[in-house]
Motif scaffolding. Sequence first.
Motif, PDB file in Angstrom:
ATOM      1  N   PHE A   1       0.821  -1.205   0.000  1.00  0.00           N
ATOM      2  CA  PHE A   1       0.000   0.000   0.000  1.00  0.00           C
ATOM      3  C   PHE A   1       0.860   1.262   0.000  1.00  0.00           C
ATOM      4  N   ALA A   2       1.998   1.223   0.693  1.00  0.00           N
ATOM      5  CA  ALA A   2       2.895   2.375   0.684  1.00  0.00           C
ATOM      6  C   ALA A   2       3.390   2.665  -0.730  1.00  0.00           C
ATOM      7  N   VAL A   3       3.770   1.605  -1.443  1.00  0.00           N
ATOM      8  CA  VAL A   3       4.210   1.774  -2.832  1.00  0.00           C
ATOM      9  C   VAL A   3       3.072   2.336  -3.687  1.00  0.00           C
ATOM     10  N   PHE A   4       1.875   1.815  -3.490  1.00  0.00           N
ATOM     11  CA  PHE A   4       0.703   2.287  -4.230  1.00  0.00           C
ATOM     12  C   PHE A   4       0.454   3.774  -3.986  1.00  0.00           C
ATOM     13  N   MET A   5       0.452   4.201  -2.739  1.00  0.00           N
ATOM     14  CA  MET A   5       0.159   5.598  -2.412  1.00  0.00           C
ATOM     15  C   MET A   5       1.227   6.541  -2.931  1.00  0.00           C
ATOM     16  N   VAL A   6       2.484   6.127  -2.812  1.00  0.00           N
ATOM     17  CA  VAL A   6       3.567   6.984  -3.311  1.00  0.00           C
ATOM     18  C   VAL A   6       3.473   7.150  -4.819  1.00  0.00           C
ATOM     19  N   HIS A   7       3.104   6.093  -5.526  1.00  0.00           N
ATOM     20  CA  HIS A   7       2.952   6.198  -6.980  1.00  0.00           C
ATOM     21  C   HIS A   7       1.842   7.173  -7.356  1.00  0.00           C
ATOM     22  N   LEU A   8       0.750   7.161  -6.618  1.00  0.00           N
ATOM     23  CA  LEU A   8      -0.321   8.112  -6.917  1.00  0.00           C
ATOM     24  C   LEU A   8       0.185   9.550  -6.822  1.00  0.00           C
ATOM     25  N   ALA A   9       1.065   9.807  -5.861  1.00  0.00           N
ATOM     26  CA  ALA A   9       1.546  11.168  -5.636  1.00  0.00           C
ATOM     27  C   ALA A   9       2.641  11.595  -6.599  1.00  0.00           C
ATOM     28  N   THR A  10       3.492  10.659  -7.016  1.00  0.00           N
ATOM     29  CA  THR A  10       4.706  11.069  -7.733  1.00  0.00           C
ATOM     30  C   THR A  10       4.796  10.625  -9.185  1.00  0.00           C
ATOM     31  N   ILE A  11       3.846   9.838  -9.676  1.00  0.00           N
ATOM     32  CA  ILE A  11       3.862   9.499 -11.103  1.00  0.00           C
ATOM     33  C   ILE A  11       3.888  10.757 -11.980  1.00  0.00           C
ATOM     34  N   PRO A  12       3.115  11.798 -11.668  1.00  0.00           N
ATOM     35  CA  PRO A  12       3.159  12.991 -12.531  1.00  0.00           C
ATOM     36  C   PRO A  12       4.482  13.748 -12.487  1.00  0.00           C
ATOM     37  N   ILE A  13       5.312  13.500 -11.468  1.00  0.00           N
ATOM     38  CA  ILE A  13       6.559  14.254 -11.310  1.00  0.00           C
ATOM     39  C   ILE A  13       7.742  13.521 -11.925  1.00  0.00           C
ATOM     40  N   THR A  14       7.912  12.262 -11.566  1.00  0.00           N
ATOM     41  CA  THR A  14       9.093  11.504 -12.017  1.00  0.00           C
ATOM     42  C   THR A  14       8.731  10.162 -12.651  1.00  0.00           C
ATOM     43  N   GLY A  15       7.463   9.838 -12.707  1.00  0.00           N
ATOM     44  CA  GLY A  15       7.083   8.487 -13.092  1.00  0.00           C
ATOM     45  C   GLY A  15       7.235   7.522 -11.934  1.00  0.00           C
ATOM     46  N   THR A  16       7.696   8.026 -10.812  1.00  0.00           N
ATOM     47  CA  THR A  16       7.936   7.307  -9.550  1.00  0.00           C
ATOM     48  C   THR A  16       9.067   6.288  -9.667  1.00  0.00           C
ATOM     49  N   GLY A  17      10.171   6.661  -9.043  1.00  0.00           N
ATOM     50  CA  GLY A  17      11.288   5.727  -8.936  1.00  0.00           C
ATOM     51  C   GLY A  17      11.182   4.980  -7.619  1.00  0.00           C
ATOM     52  N   ILE A  18      11.646   5.616  -6.554  1.00  0.00           N
ATOM     53  CA  ILE A  18      11.757   5.094  -5.178  1.00  0.00           C
ATOM     54  C   ILE A  18      12.393   3.709  -5.124  1.00  0.00           C
TER      55      ILE A  18
END
Length: 279
Positions: free
Chosen positions: A202-219
């Motif tokens: 769920f943490a990965v899911f929530m972070v992707h919702l927030a950061t996909i528009p910025i970096t495509g989400t790396g983490i």
Amino acid sequence: MSKEASEIGETPRKDYVDPPPAPIFDTAELKLWSFYRALIAEFVATLLFLYITVATVIGYKNQTDPCGGVGVLGIAWAFGGMIFILVYCTAGISGGHINPAVTFGLFLARKVSLLRAVGYMVAQCLGAICGVGLVKGFMRNPYNSLGGGANSVAPGYNKGTALGAEIIGTFVLVYTVFSATDPKRSARDSHVPVLAPLPIGFAVFMVHLATIPITGTGINPARSFGAAVIYNNGKVWDDHWIFWVGPFVGAMAAAAYHQYILRAAAIKALGSFRSNPSN
């Protein structure tokens, strides 16, 4: 511990046992099959993670119907859901890291040795390259024309913003990993070890919702590295440092916060030092 014992000043005993710190250098691991089995598990898990998630990204971008496909929400679910599945499958073998930033944070907290940490990171990066390579092999034309699922700074954002997003996003993930696997919670709530993969996913899911528009989400440096190697684009390589520095800084902050603030490791160490008669 009974109330009476507490009232007479008896020191309460912990109802859990912290595992001893992992040695920094432990060459004895090289003689153990369990070490190589863990490396294989990390390699295969990261391969599967990248294959499913990057294929989801390319499949969505390849949709001709603007209202079709999984959308950003579905992409976030793909990343979070795969982490949930793979952590569940590999936790008993390798710990289910599947991410060099997670491995780095656990190394800083002395949960794994340096040798194991480096081995995991190499296995994760190789698995990521192979996973993205499979996507390119199966979806060559859309893969090449639709960005290859690679991470870069999106138009309208600068590198500082992207770096901050990666730091905070990785902090959320690694902090969740520490909390979900805390031996103190595991001892007092027997269901916690069983459910640990769920909050991590769920943490990965929530972070992707927030950061996909910025970096495509790396983490996850392995995820970014595997996509960068296979896609091999100049812009992607120019921004690539963000997807190593950001996750490692975020993991370091999460490890320090959990170990030294929440678990009060610094205070415990100071108290032990003061109670030692030889000091």
